[in-house]
Write a protein that holds these residues in place. Structure first.
Motif, PDB file in Angstrom:
ATOM      1  N   ASN A 195       0.948 -45.886  15.536  1.00 39.54           N
ATOM      2  CA  ASN A 195      -0.252 -45.459  16.259  1.00 39.54           C
ATOM      3  C   ASN A 195      -1.007 -46.682  16.779  1.00 39.54           C
ATOM      4  OD1 ASN A 195      -2.167 -43.760  17.340  1.00 39.54           O
ATOM      5  ND2 ASN A 195      -2.708 -42.774  15.425  1.00 39.54           N
ATOM      6  N   SER A 196      -2.091 -46.443  17.521  1.00 39.24           N
ATOM      7  CA  SER A 196      -2.869 -47.530  18.102  1.00 39.24           C
ATOM      8  C   SER A 196      -3.532 -48.387  17.035  1.00 39.24           C
ATOM      9  CB  SER A 196      -3.927 -46.958  19.045  1.00 39.24           C
ATOM     10  OG  SER A 196      -4.704 -45.981  18.378  1.00 39.24           O
ATOM     11  N   ALA A 197      -3.820 -49.650  17.378  1.00 36.23           N
ATOM     12  CA  ALA A 197      -4.498 -50.603  16.490  1.00 36.23           C
ATOM     13  C   ALA A 197      -3.789 -50.694  15.137  1.00 36.23           C
ATOM     14  CB  ALA A 197      -5.959 -50.222  16.317  1.00 36.23           C
ATOM     15  N   SER A 198      -2.467 -50.835  15.171  1.00 39.03           N
ATOM     16  CA  SER A 198      -1.668 -50.859  13.939  1.00 39.03           C
ATOM     17  C   SER A 198      -0.631 -51.977  14.010  1.00 39.03           C
ATOM     18  CB  SER A 198      -0.953 -49.515  13.740  1.00 39.03           C
ATOM     19  OG  SER A 198      -1.873 -48.449  13.693  1.00 39.03           O
ATOM     20  N   SER A 199      -0.044 -52.305  12.852  1.00 39.51           N
ATOM     21  CA  SER A 199       1.025 -53.298  12.838  1.00 39.51           C
ATOM     22  C   SER A 199       2.015 -52.972  11.726  1.00 39.51           C
ATOM     23  CB  SER A 199       0.471 -54.710  12.632  1.00 39.51           C
ATOM     24  OG  SER A 199      -0.039 -54.880  11.331  1.00 39.51           O
ATOM     25  N   LEU A 200       3.264 -53.354  11.949  1.00 37.30           N
ATOM     26  CA  LEU A 200       4.326 -53.137  10.972  1.00 37.30           C
ATOM     27  C   LEU A 200       5.156 -54.416  10.877  1.00 37.30           C
ATOM     28  CD1 LEU A 200       5.633 -50.815   9.192  1.00 37.30           C
ATOM     29  CD2 LEU A 200       7.361 -50.679  11.007  1.00 37.30           C
ATOM     30  N   LYS A 201       5.256 -54.950   9.667  1.00 39.33           N
ATOM     31  CA  LYS A 201       6.089 -56.129   9.417  1.00 39.33           C
ATOM     32  C   LYS A 201       7.331 -55.683   8.648  1.00 39.33           C
ATOM     33  CE  LYS A 201       6.008 -60.744   7.288  1.00 39.33           C
ATOM     34  NZ  LYS A 201       5.192 -61.721   6.530  1.00 39.33           N
ATOM     35  N   TYR A 221       4.050 -43.028  11.376  1.00 33.17           N
ATOM     36  CA  TYR A 221       4.844 -41.891  10.909  1.00 33.17           C
ATOM     37  C   TYR A 221       6.277 -42.387  10.716  1.00 33.17           C
ATOM     38  CZ  TYR A 221       7.448 -37.490  11.038  1.00 33.17           C
ATOM     39  OH  TYR A 221       8.301 -36.455  10.747  1.00 33.17           O
ATOM     40  N   PHE A 222       6.870 -42.054   9.557  1.00 38.67           N
ATOM     41  CA  PHE A 222       8.200 -42.548   9.207  1.00 38.67           C
ATOM     42  C   PHE A 222       9.197 -41.406   9.061  1.00 38.67           C
ATOM     43  CE2 PHE A 222       5.166 -45.631   7.659  1.00 38.67           C
ATOM     44  CZ  PHE A 222       5.774 -46.870   7.841  1.00 38.67           C
ATOM     45  N   GLU A 223      10.368 -41.591   9.634  1.00 38.42           N
ATOM     46  CA  GLU A 223      11.521 -40.745   9.345  1.00 38.42           C
ATOM     47  C   GLU A 223      12.577 -41.686   8.763  1.00 38.42           C
ATOM     48  OE1 GLU A 223      12.709 -38.432  12.731  1.00 38.42           O
ATOM     49  OE2 GLU A 223      10.913 -37.157  12.630  1.00 38.42           O
ATOM     50  N   VAL A 224      12.632 -41.711   7.433  1.00 35.69           N
ATOM     51  CA  VAL A 224      13.422 -42.718   6.720  1.00 35.69           C
ATOM     52  C   VAL A 224      14.871 -42.277   6.574  1.00 35.69           C
ATOM     53  CG1 VAL A 224      13.659 -43.995   4.556  1.00 35.69           C
ATOM     54  CG2 VAL A 224      11.379 -43.508   5.478  1.00 35.69           C
ATOM     55  N   ASP A 300      -2.556 -28.909   5.814  1.00 33.80           N
ATOM     56  CA  ASP A 300      -1.813 -28.554   7.016  1.00 33.80           C
ATOM     57  C   ASP A 300      -1.279 -29.856   7.599  1.00 33.80           C
ATOM     58  OD1 ASP A 300      -0.853 -27.818   9.458  1.00 33.80           O
ATOM     59  OD2 ASP A 300      -2.663 -26.798  10.144  1.00 33.80           O
ATOM     60  N   THR A 301       0.011 -30.099   7.466  1.00 36.01           N
ATOM     61  CA  THR A 301       0.583 -31.381   7.866  1.00 36.01           C
ATOM     62  C   THR A 301       0.490 -31.632   9.369  1.00 36.01           C
ATOM     63  OG1 THR A 301       2.805 -30.405   8.002  1.00 36.01           O
ATOM     64  CG2 THR A 301       2.166 -31.429   5.912  1.00 36.01           C
ATOM     65  N   GLU A 302       0.360 -30.563  10.166  1.00 35.59           N
ATOM     66  CA  GLU A 302       0.260 -30.725  11.628  1.00 35.59           C
ATOM     67  C   GLU A 302      -0.921 -31.599  12.009  1.00 35.59           C
ATOM     68  OE1 GLU A 302       0.820 -27.447  14.353  1.00 35.59           O
ATOM     69  OE2 GLU A 302       1.602 -26.238  12.724  1.00 35.59           O
ATOM     70  N   LEU A 303      -1.992 -31.525  11.229  1.00 33.57           N
ATOM     71  CA  LEU A 303      -3.186 -32.310  11.529  1.00 33.57           C
ATOM     72  C   LEU A 303      -2.900 -33.804  11.424  1.00 33.57           C
ATOM     73  CD1 LEU A 303      -5.788 -30.183   9.542  1.00 33.57           C
ATOM     74  CD2 LEU A 303      -5.551 -30.280  12.028  1.00 33.57           C
ATOM     75  N   SER A 304      -2.112 -34.193  10.431  1.00 39.07           N
ATOM     76  CA  SER A 304      -1.843 -35.617  10.197  1.00 39.07           C
ATOM     77  C   SER A 304      -0.898 -36.221  11.222  1.00 39.07           C
ATOM     78  CB  SER A 304      -1.272 -35.810   8.789  1.00 39.07           C
ATOM     79  OG  SER A 304      -2.205 -35.423   7.809  1.00 39.07           O
ATOM     80  N   VAL A 305       0.007 -35.417  11.781  1.00 42.08           N
ATOM     81  CA  VAL A 305       0.983 -35.957  12.739  1.00 42.08           C
ATOM     82  C   VAL A 305       0.686 -35.529  14.168  1.00 42.08           C
ATOM     83  CG1 VAL A 305       2.781 -36.125  11.001  1.00 42.08           C
ATOM     84  CG2 VAL A 305       2.591 -34.039  12.347  1.00 42.08           C
ATOM     85  N   ALA A 306      -0.497 -34.965  14.412  1.00 43.38           N
ATOM     86  CA  ALA A 306      -0.850 -34.533  15.766  1.00 43.38           C
ATOM     87  C   ALA A 306      -0.783 -35.709  16.735  1.00 43.38           C
ATOM     88  CB  ALA A 306      -2.243 -33.906  15.769  1.00 43.38           C
ATOM     89  N   TRP A 307      -1.224 -36.886  16.314  1.00 42.13           N
ATOM     90  CA  TRP A 307      -1.218 -38.065  17.191  1.00 42.13           C
ATOM     91  C   TRP A 307       0.197 -38.388  17.658  1.00 42.13           C
ATOM     92  CZ3 TRP A 307       1.688 -42.362  16.099  1.00 42.13           C
ATOM     93  CH2 TRP A 307       2.157 -42.501  14.788  1.00 42.13           C
ATOM     94  N   LYS A 308       1.163 -38.253  16.755  1.00 35.50           N
ATOM     95  CA  LYS A 308       2.561 -38.530  17.086  1.00 35.50           C
ATOM     96  C   LYS A 308       3.100 -37.474  18.059  1.00 35.50           C
ATOM     97  CE  LYS A 308       7.088 -37.719  15.620  1.00 35.50           C
ATOM     98  NZ  LYS A 308       7.795 -36.455  15.340  1.00 35.50           N
ATOM     99  N   ASN A 309       2.533 -36.256  17.988  1.00 33.44           N
ATOM    100  CA  ASN A 309       2.936 -35.160  18.868  1.00 33.44           C
ATOM    101  C   ASN A 309       2.050 -35.052  20.101  1.00 33.44           C
ATOM    102  OD1 ASN A 309       5.013 -34.447  17.078  1.00 33.44           O
ATOM    103  ND2 ASN A 309       3.624 -33.196  15.856  1.00 33.44           N
ATOM    104  N   LYS A 310       1.365 -36.159  20.444  1.00 32.30           N
ATOM    105  CA  LYS A 310       0.596 -36.304  21.688  1.00 32.30           C
ATOM    106  C   LYS A 310      -0.655 -35.437  21.733  1.00 32.30           C
ATOM    107  CE  LYS A 310       4.817 -37.454  24.210  1.00 32.30           C
ATOM    108  NZ  LYS A 310       5.689 -37.172  25.370  1.00 32.30           N
ATOM    109  N   GLN A 311      -1.275 -35.227  20.575  1.00 32.99           N
ATOM    110  CA  GLN A 311      -2.485 -34.407  20.530  1.00 32.99           C
ATOM    111  C   GLN A 311      -3.547 -35.029  19.634  1.00 32.99           C
ATOM    112  OE1 GLN A 311      -1.409 -30.381  19.263  1.00 32.99           O
ATOM    113  NE2 GLN A 311      -1.956 -29.699  21.303  1.00 32.99           N
ATOM    114  N   PHE A 312      -4.798 -34.689  19.947  1.00 36.49           N
ATOM    115  CA  PHE A 312      -5.872 -34.815  18.978  1.00 36.49           C
ATOM    116  C   PHE A 312      -6.013 -33.434  18.356  1.00 36.49           C
ATOM    117  CE2 PHE A 312      -7.336 -38.123  22.027  1.00 36.49           C
ATOM    118  CZ  PHE A 312      -7.399 -39.193  21.146  1.00 36.49           C
ATOM    119  N   MET A 313      -6.057 -33.365  17.048  1.00 36.90           N
ATOM    120  CA  MET A 313      -6.221 -32.078  16.383  1.00 36.90           C
ATOM    121  C   MET A 313      -7.213 -32.254  15.242  1.00 36.90           C
ATOM    122  SD  MET A 313      -3.213 -29.547  14.943  1.00 36.90           S
ATOM    123  CE  MET A 313      -2.434 -29.419  16.557  1.00 36.90           C
ATOM    124  N   PHE A 314      -8.274 -31.440  15.269  1.00 37.14           N
ATOM    125  CA  PHE A 314      -9.332 -31.562  14.275  1.00 37.14           C
ATOM    126  C   PHE A 314      -9.491 -30.248  13.517  1.00 37.14           C
ATOM    127  CE2 PHE A 314     -10.821 -33.595  18.338  1.00 37.14           C
ATOM    128  CZ  PHE A 314     -10.401 -34.874  18.014  1.00 37.14           C
TER     129      PHE A 314
END
Length: 381
Positions: A195-201, A221-224, A300-314
């Protein structure tokens, strides 16, 4: 959600046969459309009567095809349900079939465009690459791995052969700015959405390690990829998440009141800095507060991954929580004027609309008001 899926859900809700999850999905789409299309806009949607006639014809044709072997009375009951959601159907029809007309320039005269695929890649030698400035294709080779940039906003690591330098401890870091996002495919097959303003090493090559360890700041969001012998470890400032193969989201933003780990599939073990440990099941979220308390909730897991699915969800969120999301994605500054509203906000809207559409959706509740000046948003009650 397609037109047919929406109509099927409406029919189930009308008959009382919808599950709790199906009713939640229907309510979210209903709220989204009712907020986005409170009135007919002929400039965007074309002549209202023509579109209504077209949708009615489409609805009845679908019903006849679906119900042709069933009783005649049931057919008309279904048509009644379809008619009761006609205006929402028109909105869906508009989004899927009516060619979008560009809004007048004046509408976006004082507006902010959404974020996009923007990121920086820091190589093992410290070289910093601006991914937007690089052509698609192979951009580097390190530790026996080929790094490829794809047009769709993905960075892919593939095992490329023997590494004569024996560089088994080479690390890369991908960083997204405010208004940026990116996807990374690690050499073990794990996919990560940043997501925005993030980093992964992460190591360029996992082969020399007993554990597949990465370090996260911000949200991902991880799909391991499954590997029983080599657990996947996500480290952040306050916690460690350990998995073998699963789908989950981690929100570690420093300006949020807690670290949230949400599990969609599989199993994860969350450990806090004070050694508290909890194992999550799908549909659960670990909430680690700044005080060190580690709690687990069904969500409701949809709320947490809404950003990955191109949405804001509140769902019943404070205005400060909503505005932090907007601030990171649109790369804007937010300032509150006067007394802050204590109301809670719910609903969904596309992350790829201009910021004015997101703000108008919130304003339509009558609970908050916004003023946009340059890249600054003023929030008032």
């Amino acid at each position: 959600m397609t037109n047919k899926e929406f109509r099927d859900l409406a029919n189930k809700c009308e008959e009382g046969t919808a599950t709790i999850e199906e009713k939640k999905r229907f309510d979210k789409v209903y709220n989204l459309l009712s907020h986005r299309y409170p009135a007919w806009d002929e400039t965007l949607m074309q002549d209202e009567e023509i579109v209504k006639d077209s949708i009615f014809s489409s609805l009845i044709n679908d019903v006849q095809q679906f119900e042709k072997r069933k009783k005649h009375s049931r057919l008309y009951k279904y048509v009644g349900v379809a008619a009761s959601i006609l205006i929402l159907g028109i909105a869906i029809f508009y989004m899927n079939r009516v060619k979008e007309v560009k809004p007048p320039a004046s509408l976006y005269a004082n507006d902010v465009a959404p974020g996009g695929n923007k990121a920086f890649l820091v190589l093992g030698n410290g070289k910093r690459l601006v991914l937007a400035n690089l052509a698609n294709g192979t951009i580097a080779r390190q530790a026996g791995v080929r790094i490829t940039k794809r047009e769709s906003g993905q960075l892919v690591y593939d095992i490329d052969g023997y590494d004569p330098m024996g560089q088994t401890n080479v690390y890369n870091t991908i960083e997204t700015p405010k208004g940026g996002q990116y996807q990374v495919h690690l050499p073990d097959g794990t996919a990560v959405w940043l997501n925005s303003a993030s980093s992964l090493k992460y190591p360029v090559n996992f082969s020399a390690f007993k554990e597949r360890g990465v370090e996260l700041k911000g949200e991902a969001y991880f799909e391991v990829a499954k590997d029983q012998k080599h657990p996947f470890i996500v480290k952040s400032d306050q916690q460690v998440v350990k998995v073998l193969g699963t789908h989950f989201n981690v929100n570690t933003y420093a300006d949020e009141p807690s670290v949230k780990t949400t599990l969609l599939e599989g199993s994860v073990k969350v450990s806090s800095a004070n050694m508290t440990e909890r194992t999550l099941k799908p549909g659960q979220q670990a909430d680690l507060t700044n005080s060190g308390a580690l709690n687990v909730f069904n969500v409701d897991t949809e709320l947490s991954v809404a950003w990955k699915n191109k949405q804001f969800m509140f769902e019943s969120e404070k205005i400060e929580t909503v505005m932090r999301m907007i601030e990171r994605w649109y790369d804007v500054d937010v300032e509150y004027t006067g007394e802050k509203t204590e109301e809670r906000f719910g609903g969904a809207v596309s992350r790829f609309d201009h910021v004015s559409k997101v703000l108008k959706s919130l304003e339509s509740t009558g609970k908050v008001h916004f003023r946009v000046q340059g890249r600054k948003i003023y929030v008032s009650k």
